[in-house]
Design a protein around this motif. Sequence first.
Motif, PDB file in Angstrom:
ATOM      1  N   PRO A  71       0.796  -1.232   0.000  1.00 39.46           N
ATOM      2  CA  PRO A  71       0.000   0.000   0.000  1.00 39.46           C
ATOM      3  C   PRO A  71       0.826   1.278   0.000  1.00 39.46           C
ATOM      4  CG  PRO A  71       0.046  -0.935   2.199  1.00 39.46           C
ATOM      5  CD  PRO A  71       0.751  -1.924   1.309  1.00 39.46           C
ATOM      6  N   GLY A  72       2.147   1.177  -0.154  1.00 36.99           N
ATOM      7  CA  GLY A  72       2.977   2.354  -0.349  1.00 36.99           C
ATOM      8  C   GLY A  72       3.430   3.078   0.903  1.00 36.99           C
ATOM      9  N   GLU A  86      -5.364  -4.025  -5.755  1.00 29.37           N
ATOM     10  CA  GLU A  86      -5.892  -3.424  -4.534  1.00 29.37           C
ATOM     11  C   GLU A  86      -4.811  -2.646  -3.800  1.00 29.37           C
ATOM     12  OE1 GLU A  86      -8.194  -7.041  -5.663  1.00 29.37           O
ATOM     13  OE2 GLU A  86      -6.067  -6.683  -5.238  1.00 29.37           O
ATOM     14  N   MET A  87      -3.624  -3.227  -3.712  1.00 26.93           N
ATOM     15  CA  MET A  87      -2.521  -2.544  -3.038  1.00 26.93           C
ATOM     16  C   MET A  87      -2.102  -1.287  -3.805  1.00 26.93           C
ATOM     17  SD  MET A  87      -1.630  -3.944  -0.170  1.00 26.93           S
ATOM     18  CE  MET A  87      -1.350  -5.461   0.767  1.00 26.93           C
ATOM     19  N   ILE A  88      -2.020  -1.379  -5.120  1.00 29.14           N
ATOM     20  CA  ILE A  88      -1.600  -0.223  -5.910  1.00 29.14           C
ATOM     21  C   ILE A  88      -2.635   0.893  -5.827  1.00 29.14           C
ATOM     22  CG2 ILE A  88      -1.182   0.590  -8.265  1.00 29.14           C
ATOM     23  CD1 ILE A  88       1.196  -0.828  -6.991  1.00 29.14           C
ATOM     24  N   ALA A  89      -3.908   0.540  -5.803  1.00 23.03           N
ATOM     25  CA  ALA A  89      -4.942   1.562  -5.653  1.00 23.03           C
ATOM     26  C   ALA A  89      -4.772   2.308  -4.334  1.00 23.03           C
ATOM     27  CB  ALA A  89      -6.322   0.927  -5.736  1.00 23.03           C
ATOM     28  N   ALA A  90      -4.494   1.566  -3.256  1.00 25.36           N
ATOM     29  CA  ALA A  90      -4.276   2.203  -1.955  1.00 25.36           C
ATOM     30  C   ALA A  90      -3.023   3.067  -1.978  1.00 25.36           C
ATOM     31  CB  ALA A  90      -4.177   1.139  -0.863  1.00 25.36           C
ATOM     32  N   GLY A 145      -0.950   9.889  -2.628  1.00 25.73           N
ATOM     33  CA  GLY A 145      -0.554  11.169  -3.191  1.00 25.73           C
ATOM     34  C   GLY A 145       0.803  11.637  -2.718  1.00 25.73           C
ATOM     35  N   ASP A 146       1.761  10.716  -2.631  1.00 22.63           N
ATOM     36  CA  ASP A 146       3.069  11.037  -2.052  1.00 22.63           C
ATOM     37  C   ASP A 146       4.144  11.339  -3.091  1.00 22.63           C
ATOM     38  OD1 ASP A 146       3.500   8.520  -3.117  1.00 22.63           O
ATOM     39  OD2 ASP A 146       3.709   7.513  -1.170  1.00 22.63           O
ATOM     40  N   GLY A 147       3.754  11.458  -4.367  1.00 19.07           N
ATOM     41  CA  GLY A 147       4.734  11.789  -5.394  1.00 19.07           C
ATOM     42  C   GLY A 147       5.486  10.602  -5.957  1.00 19.07           C
ATOM     43  N   VAL A 148       5.186   9.397  -5.472  1.00 19.65           N
ATOM     44  CA  VAL A 148       5.801   8.180  -5.990  1.00 19.65           C
ATOM     45  C   VAL A 148       4.941   7.645  -7.125  1.00 19.65           C
ATOM     46  CG1 VAL A 148       6.460   5.800  -5.449  1.00 19.65           C
ATOM     47  CG2 VAL A 148       6.866   7.620  -3.783  1.00 19.65           C
ATOM     48  N   ARG A 149       5.579   7.130  -8.161  1.00 17.31           N
ATOM     49  CA  ARG A 149       4.840   6.464  -9.242  1.00 17.31           C
ATOM     50  C   ARG A 149       4.577   5.017  -8.835  1.00 17.31           C
ATOM     51  NH1 ARG A 149       7.206   4.910 -15.258  1.00 17.31           N
ATOM     52  NH2 ARG A 149       5.481   3.519 -15.836  1.00 17.31           N
ATOM     53  N   TYR A 150       3.314   4.590  -8.909  1.00 20.31           N
ATOM     54  CA  TYR A 150       2.932   3.231  -8.546  1.00 20.31           C
ATOM     55  C   TYR A 150       2.276   2.548  -9.743  1.00 20.31           C
ATOM     56  CZ  TYR A 150       3.605   4.669  -3.673  1.00 20.31           C
ATOM     57  OH  TYR A 150       4.134   5.123  -2.492  1.00 20.31           O
ATOM     58  N   ASP A 151       2.694   1.295  -9.997  1.00 21.08           N
ATOM     59  CA  ASP A 151       2.133   0.543 -11.112  1.00 21.08           C
ATOM     60  C   ASP A 151       1.918  -0.910 -10.720  1.00 21.08           C
ATOM     61  OD1 ASP A 151       2.023   2.446 -13.386  1.00 21.08           O
ATOM     62  OD2 ASP A 151       4.200   2.544 -13.094  1.00 21.08           O
TER      63      ASP A 151
END
Length: 286
Positions: free
Chosen positions: A69-70, A93-97, A102-108
């Motif tokens: 979840p980042g 589900e984890m990537i959506a969380a 909104g922390d400026g990290v790119r998630y895929d």
Amino acid sequence: MTPHSSGPVENLDIKIVRAHPGEVTRSQHTWDPDRYLAYADERGRPFVELLGRVGATAPRTVVDLGCGPGNLTALLRERWPDAHVHGLDSSPEMIAAARDRGDGVRYDVADLRDWRPGAPVDVLVSNATLQWVPDHLDLLPQLLGHVAPGGWLALQVPGNFGEPSHTIRRDLAAEEPYAAHTRHVAVPSSHDPGLYLDVLAGLGCSVDAWETTYLHVLTGPDPVFTWVSATGARPTLQALPPDLGTRFEEEFRARLRAAYPEGRHGVVLPFRRIFVVARKAEGEGE
């Protein structure tokens, strides 16, 4: 900054999404970010200690394979604010969380076995993920190949699969009528630190490998079940149809309570973890 604070879990709403017969295969279980974060501080501590042994000073690219979840990936951006930080996880589900942070990290969404960066990365981190990849020792040369010369590969995996928190699930799942539904579910596994050291040193890296056993003091009703139902036991729980799932869960909880009795300060969960930090040789390309 510390990892997401978990706080007490007495009011955690425990819900296991059951499958219909035959619906879940080895790779079809799903993850629940809220449940995973129930003990976020305890789960986050190994990440912080792993990161503390990575000596990169000004990396340009940092990748977190299995970012969940980042909440921990954000620590990479905090440590290296000028780096491009990229988080990857196979769970939508984890990537959506993670994206919601909104922390400026790119998630895929991506499977780390298929991931190919556009260019070698300076720091590659995999925290509590590789245990879900069968034969992941064979994957280490590929992952190291994605690291730039002089770059860092850091990984952490649980090493507690011989403990009651896992053996009880395994033994109960092997009993009928559960076995017909659980025999093909995903089961995590890992190796001793010396084996990871041997493989990565053989690939020309300088390697720091160690292990730590944490004594987590947990509170709330059936806290060990709360812990394992978010991770190692989740595929088994999801594989069972509703009627059997309820029976299994009740027996699983009872056996865990017997194995982990509550003491004066709570329930103590010993948890062994394996750490490896490898630095790739300078001048060694992909």
